[in-house]
Design an enzyme around this catalytic site. Sequence first.
Site, mmCIF file in Angstrom:
data_model
loop_
_atom_site.group_PDB
_atom_site.id
_atom_site.type_symbol
_atom_site.label_atom_id
_atom_site.label_comp_id
_atom_site.label_asym_id
_atom_site.label_seq_id
_atom_site.Cartn_x
_atom_site.Cartn_y
_atom_site.Cartn_z
ATOM 1 N N HIS A 191 29.584 -0.334 3.843
ATOM 2 C CA HIS A 191 30.247 -1.175 2.851
ATOM 3 C C HIS A 191 31.768 -1.055 2.956
ATOM 4 O O HIS A 191 32.488 -2.012 2.679
ATOM 5 C CB HIS A 191 29.768 -0.804 1.447
ATOM 6 C CG HIS A 191 28.468 -1.449 1.081
ATOM 7 N ND1 HIS A 191 27.602 -0.932 0.160
ATOM 8 C CD2 HIS A 191 27.885 -2.588 1.523
ATOM 9 C CE1 HIS A 191 26.546 -1.715 0.051
ATOM 10 N NE2 HIS A 191 26.693 -2.721 0.870
ATOM 11 N N GLU A 204 11.360 -15.013 20.891
ATOM 12 C CA GLU A 204 11.967 -13.768 21.350
ATOM 13 C C GLU A 204 11.014 -12.979 22.246
ATOM 14 O O GLU A 204 11.322 -11.863 22.659
ATOM 15 C CB GLU A 204 12.393 -12.913 20.143
ATOM 16 C CG GLU A 204 11.297 -12.697 19.115
ATOM 17 C CD GLU A 204 11.802 -12.058 17.830
ATOM 18 O OE1 GLU A 204 12.851 -11.384 17.868
ATOM 19 O OE2 GLU A 204 11.148 -12.219 16.788
ATOM 20 N N ASP A 259 15.976 -9.500 21.727
ATOM 21 C CA ASP A 259 14.635 -9.080 22.120
ATOM 22 C C ASP A 259 14.151 -9.834 23.359
ATOM 23 O O ASP A 259 13.450 -9.267 24.202
ATOM 24 C CB ASP A 259 13.643 -9.283 20.968
ATOM 25 C CG ASP A 259 13.631 -8.086 20.031
ATOM 26 O OD1 ASP A 259 14.087 -7.004 20.428
ATOM 27 O OD2 ASP A 259 13.167 -8.241 18.881
ATOM 28 N N CYS A 307 20.153 -17.208 17.684
ATOM 29 C CA CYS A 307 20.718 -16.285 16.694
ATOM 30 C C CYS A 307 20.933 -14.873 17.229
ATOM 31 O O CYS A 307 21.210 -13.959 16.463
ATOM 32 C CB CYS A 307 19.830 -16.229 15.452
ATOM 33 S SG CYS A 307 18.158 -15.616 15.753
#
Length: 599
Positions: free
Chosen positions: A218, A460, A484, A531
């Site tokens: 964060h 993938e 992948d 993606c």
Amino acid sequence: MKGIGVSPGIAIGRVLRVVRQKIVASGISLSSDAAVLEEIDRYRQAVKSSVAEIRALITRVPTSDTSTPTVPSTPSTPTASSDTSTPPPLPGAAADILETHIEMLTDPQLDSDILEQIQTGRKNAIDAVQEVVGRFAGTFRNMKDPYLSARVADMEDIGLRLLKHLGALRAPSPKPSTLAGELPFIIVADDLSPSDTITMDLRHIAGFALRAGAGTSHAAIVARLRGIPSVVGCGASLDNILDNDLLVLDGATGQLWINPGDSQLIELTKRQAAQTRDAHILASLKDIPALTVDGRRIRLLANISRVEDLEDAFRHGAEGVGLFRTEFLFMEKNSFPTEEEQFICYRNIALASKNNPITIRTLDIGGDKPLPYLPMPEEQNPFLGHRAIRISLDKKDLFLTQLKAILQASSFGPLKILLPMISNIQELRTAKELFATAKDELQQKGISFDNDIPFGIMIEVPSAAVIADLLAREADFFSIGTNDLCQYTMAADRMNNKVGHLCDPYHPAVLRLISFVIQQGRQNNIPVSLCGEMAADPLATLLLTGMGLEEFSMAAPSIPKIKHIIVNNSMDKARQTLRRVMDIDDASAITKYLQDLNA
């Protein structure tokens, strides 16, 4: 020196070391029931004060305690006192992180464990908090998933806040008197808590250099949000840097220079100015559509893991979300999230979508992403085992719950459903049958949803890529997961140092599979997006565009540079690039050609 660049930009400044205060357990046991009750009351009040303090930070309302929230450091985080104006409200993503801290502070399991230490273990509140928070932090630290392991800083942050309100931390040291010097400061520390990063006054801070940390922490997220050049994961070499040393860091490459010579400093200053100019150019593209010079429209989307990531995505010019990873919603819980809890999460992202498409991937666990509350038998090779859609189809009730939650949320914004790791057409058909069951159950209850919500699959696995023509007849869209796809095609674990080099997206076998999938999508009139990390690689932009790809989804900060390439090139050049690359038979030669092309 080299670390991990997590927030781009070159920072030049003087070192200001920040040392976190160490607290040693007292070992003092409680001798009476009255003392136990007193410590429980002190702990309860510390929780109440901590929550109130965070609420005040979120709304920027001053509290009676004006010190840095967790008072973690010596010297304290520098602030200037000359400006007494009210700070602006926190950005939504930063406020959401603080809301997460409230959830952690009030977590029933944390509360129960601390009370048990006080009541049964007869420990004082300070020791009890240290014991339990340390144990929770250790659990996160040992998790293989980088996103979850980065939650250590959040757990330690709330622990420090509780300890402060229990009186275990000394008051901050006087603020440095050298803040008005010629150069700003670069904070050098082992780590920074999310609260430090969120509330720090940046008027005299040029950057952060941290010994620990990760890009998914964060603190790193807030650094990017606030535009602070930052490098984390520098390791023990950072110990050699002294206060007031001249430090230069590159938050994109992770490089650091300590006390550079005059000629090197001049060169780095020129590079800083060039980066600033480039940043302004990229920022100017934010609201411009990604159109090639000859008019081909490309959509640039973001990959996100949490609802609060959406604000950052739009800030970088994303036109929606190509991948929302739902597994993190599951990983942050101590048990399976209910249909209502999932619905609230998906509804919130739909409402925040600004009517842009949001692609929600169903649960993708197993392999490197285990669930602590879902015991799984040990497998010889979990990456080729029981994971992703295979678990969903095996545990149909779990899958139906998630589908129904997404369907209900589809009434609040344009959602799409994406299935991970489809390897054959029967998996898709079985999933579609369960999808129909989910719709029927909601209809019987009179619950509204988007009946036409798109239902797509990730490509993938090589078997799915090879039968893309068959799958395209039954799926509403494709999303190519190159990470992948590369390792499965090349039979090489990308995390294995011995064979990781084989996992190359520019290998001709991988490129041919990607090209075939895109062609089959276009021939069957279904959208195809990509993606994986390849989407954010500038070397691949023209190549993928030449293949006919019209949707790229990536980490939000990469969107401007990819858009810059698209708007400054033509489809003709993209097709020429594709033809040239497809004639090359070696991955390294392909990479060299693309590097020369982009030079």
